[in-house]
Design an enzyme around this catalytic site. Structure first.
Site, PDB file in Angstrom:
ATOM      1  N   GLU A   1     -14.783   9.990 -94.995  1.00  0.00           N
ATOM      2  CA  GLU A   1     -15.657   9.626 -96.121  1.00  0.00           C
ATOM      3  C   GLU A   1     -16.449  10.827 -96.607  1.00  0.00           C
ATOM      4  O   GLU A   1     -17.009  11.570 -95.802  1.00  0.00           O
ATOM      5  CB  GLU A   1     -16.616   8.520 -95.677  1.00  0.00           C
ATOM      6  CG  GLU A   1     -16.855   7.495 -96.745  1.00  0.00           C
ATOM      7  CD  GLU A   1     -15.584   6.755 -97.121  1.00  0.00           C
ATOM      8  OE1 GLU A   1     -15.074   7.022 -98.225  1.00  0.00           O
ATOM      9  OE2 GLU A   1     -15.102   5.929 -96.342  1.00  0.00           O
ATOM     10  N   HIS A   2     -16.494  10.994 -97.920  1.00  0.00           N
ATOM     11  CA  HIS A   2     -17.172  12.123 -98.570  1.00  0.00           C
ATOM     12  C   HIS A   2     -16.540  13.451 -98.157  1.00  0.00           C
ATOM     13  O   HIS A   2     -17.193  14.488 -98.194  1.00  0.00           O
ATOM     14  CB  HIS A   2     -18.681  12.109 -98.277  1.00  0.00           C
ATOM     15  CG  HIS A   2     -19.416  11.033 -99.014  1.00  0.00           C
ATOM     16  ND1 HIS A   2     -19.840  11.163-100.315  1.00  0.00           N
ATOM     17  CD2 HIS A   2     -19.779   9.774 -98.636  1.00  0.00           C
ATOM     18  CE1 HIS A   2     -20.445  10.042-100.701  1.00  0.00           C
ATOM     19  NE2 HIS A   2     -20.406   9.187 -99.706  1.00  0.00           N
TER      20      HIS A   2
ATOM     21  N   ASP B   1     -13.328  14.086 -99.527  1.00  0.00           N
ATOM     22  CA  ASP B   1     -12.304  14.401-100.537  1.00  0.00           C
ATOM     23  C   ASP B   1     -12.755  15.468-101.522  1.00  0.00           C
ATOM     24  O   ASP B   1     -11.985  16.368-101.841  1.00  0.00           O
ATOM     25  CB  ASP B   1     -11.782  13.145-101.249  1.00  0.00           C
ATOM     26  CG  ASP B   1     -12.816  12.388-102.056  1.00  0.00           C
ATOM     27  OD1 ASP B   1     -14.029  12.588-101.806  1.00  0.00           O
ATOM     28  OD2 ASP B   1     -12.420  11.592-102.920  1.00  0.00           O
TER      29      ASP B   1
ATOM     30  N   GLY C   1     -17.588  -2.857-108.035  1.00  0.00           N
ATOM     31  CA  GLY C   1     -18.782  -2.247-107.457  1.00  0.00           C
ATOM     32  C   GLY C   1     -18.843  -2.331-105.952  1.00  0.00           C
ATOM     33  O   GLY C   1     -19.856  -2.022-105.340  1.00  0.00           O
ATOM     34  N   ALA C   2     -17.738  -2.718-105.320  1.00  0.00           N
ATOM     35  CA  ALA C   2     -17.733  -2.861-103.858  1.00  0.00           C
ATOM     36  C   ALA C   2     -17.193  -1.618-103.167  1.00  0.00           C
ATOM     37  O   ALA C   2     -17.151  -1.540-101.951  1.00  0.00           O
ATOM     38  CB  ALA C   2     -16.895  -4.073-103.464  1.00  0.00           C
TER      39      ALA C   2
ATOM     40  N   SER D   1     -11.829  -0.613-107.871  1.00  0.00           N
ATOM     41  CA  SER D   1     -11.433  -1.411-109.037  1.00  0.00           C
ATOM     42  C   SER D   1     -11.235  -0.499-110.246  1.00  0.00           C
ATOM     43  O   SER D   1     -10.350  -0.741-111.071  1.00  0.00           O
ATOM     44  CB  SER D   1     -12.484  -2.488-109.343  1.00  0.00           C
ATOM     45  OG  SER D   1     -13.759  -1.913-109.512  1.00  0.00           O
TER      46      SER D   1
ATOM     47  N   ASP E   1      -9.025   8.009-104.601  1.00  0.00           N
ATOM     48  CA  ASP E   1      -8.879   6.630-105.081  1.00  0.00           C
ATOM     49  C   ASP E   1      -7.595   6.458-105.889  1.00  0.00           C
ATOM     50  O   ASP E   1      -6.793   5.558-105.640  1.00  0.00           O
ATOM     51  CB  ASP E   1     -10.084   6.230-105.938  1.00  0.00           C
ATOM     52  CG  ASP E   1     -11.373   6.230-105.142  1.00  0.00           C
ATOM     53  OD1 ASP E   1     -11.306   6.427-103.921  1.00  0.00           O
ATOM     54  OD2 ASP E   1     -12.443   6.045-105.744  1.00  0.00           O
TER      55      ASP E   1
END
EC number: 2.7.1.6
Length: 390
Positions: free
Chosen positions: A34-35, A37, A122-123, A127, A172
């Site tokens: 996480e963080h 990329d 927003g999760a 999306s 993503d």
């Protein structure tokens, strides 16, 4: 959902003898990494088995009509005049893709497109990347643009960076565009080298739990963290010949960390550098069929995101704490940008019901509103879908 978008297109824009084609793009979850990329490091996402459908039908003019089953707003766009419009909300993501395609010299006529999906907005489950990728794949196929998939992924990232104005890394779009059923993707963010790693989760399920805290990536502290990482790198570059934080080993960081005078910047760098190693250790654990080790690395990742990167918050921390009290949970961590959004947990199949009941109850008592738990599988990446009319 797939037939619903086809029927909605005819309801909104009328029936015709023109072919309606149907496309799909999944959401994604990042299992670990996480963080990293935007710091050139490794990430380990997989495509999920829920996502966004899009029904599309060509027109002869230069008008594009967009609608969504998830939002009331319908948008009309002229291909000769595509610009960002705050009032257009969700439609700016597909509009951005069209704008970037035009900038690259691709030509296409107008069309009608109706989206519909079941990714919570927003999760932190992508999306936005999903709607970008389903748009890109649909336009690429319908208008025979012949753009290869990796370049479509890059175009979608550019759309989000330059048109929407979100400084996201490429993970993503890559995960939703390149996903493979039953596999996660080990991706090196700066070179786009990637490999598929089988997710042998026999006896286990992936559970995604949404904090249901309202947040937006645009106004979160995401860009602030990015800039802190860049500052930390500047100090380390004085002694180390590196292009990004992820090129720094844990050992080298320990040796040179005092070059970073600011304790906060030092913590940010430490997270990125240790997280990068955790991703590689996690892949090894999976290859060794050691799901318990994989789970421990997920927990270490969350602790680092909480203590060093400071992007969790009480909602995410509560979800992880409550999950880890249960015997059947081997690992749990926040996933996505943080500050709300979701956790991802690896849970024994026979403990799933207990997880949903206990975590929901205890989180609601502590936070004041309920989370939402999704039991998910690892799905395919974006592509065209065959459909039969009802």
């Amino acid at each position: 959902m797939e037939i619903a978008v086809v029927e909605a297109l005819e309801k909104f824009y009328g029936k015709s003898d023109r072919e309606i084609r149907l496309f799909y793009s999944p959401g994604r979850v990042n299992l670990i990494g996480e963080h990293t990329d935007y710091n050139g490091g490794y990430v380990f996402p997989c495509a999920l088995d829920f996502g966004t459908y899009a029904a599309i039908r060509k027109r002869d003019d230069k008008k594009v009509f967009m609608a969504s089953l998830n939002f009331d707003l319908k948008v009309e766009v002229d291909l000769d005049s595509i610009f960002y419009d705050k009032e257009h909300d969700w439609a700016n993501y597909p509009k951005g893709v069209l704008k970037i395609l035009q900038e690259e010299g691709y030509e296409f006529s107008g069309f009608e497109i109706v989206f519909g999906g079941n990714i919570p907005v927003g999760a932190g489950l992508s999306s936005s990347a999903s709607i970008e990728m389903v748009t890109a794949v649909a336009v690429n196929e319908v208008f025979n643009l012949n753009i290869d998939r990796i370049n479509l992924v890059k175009l979608c990232q550019r759309a989000e960076n330059t048109f929407v104005g979100v400084n996201c890394g490429i993970m993503d779009q890559f995960a939703v565009g390149m996903g493979k059923k039953g596999h996660a993707i080990l991706l090196k963010s700066d070179t786009l080298e990637y490999s598929y790693v089988p997710l042998n989760l026999e006896g286990y399920k992936i559970l995604i739990t949404n904090t249901n805290k309202k947040r937006g990536l645009l106004d979160s502290k995401y860009n602030e963290r990015r800039s802190e990482c860049e500052k930390a790198l500047t100090y380390l570059k004085k002694a180390l010949p590196v292009k990004n934080l992820s090129e720094v080993t844990v050992e080298r960081f320990e040796e040179y960390k005092d070059l970073i005078p600011d304790e906060v910047l030092r913590k940010r760098a430490r997270h990125v550098i240790t997280e990068n190693k955790r991703v590689l250790d996690a892949v090894k654990a999976l290859n060794d069929n050691d799901i318990v080790k994989f789970g421990k690395l997920m927990i270490e990742s969350h602790n680092s995101l909480r203590n060093d990167f400071e992007v969790t918050g009480k909602e995410l921390d509560t979800l992880v704490e409550e999950a880890l009290k249960l015997k059947g949970v081997v690992g749990s961590r926040m996933t996505g940008a943080g500050f709300g959004g979701c956790t991802v947990s690896i849970v024994k199949e026979d403990a799933v019901e207990e997880f949903i009941e206990v975590v929901t109850r205890n989180y609601t008592q502590k936070i004041g509103y309920a989370p939402t738990v999704y039991v998910t599988g690892v799905g395919e990446g974006a592509g065209e879908v065959e459909y039969l009319r009802r």
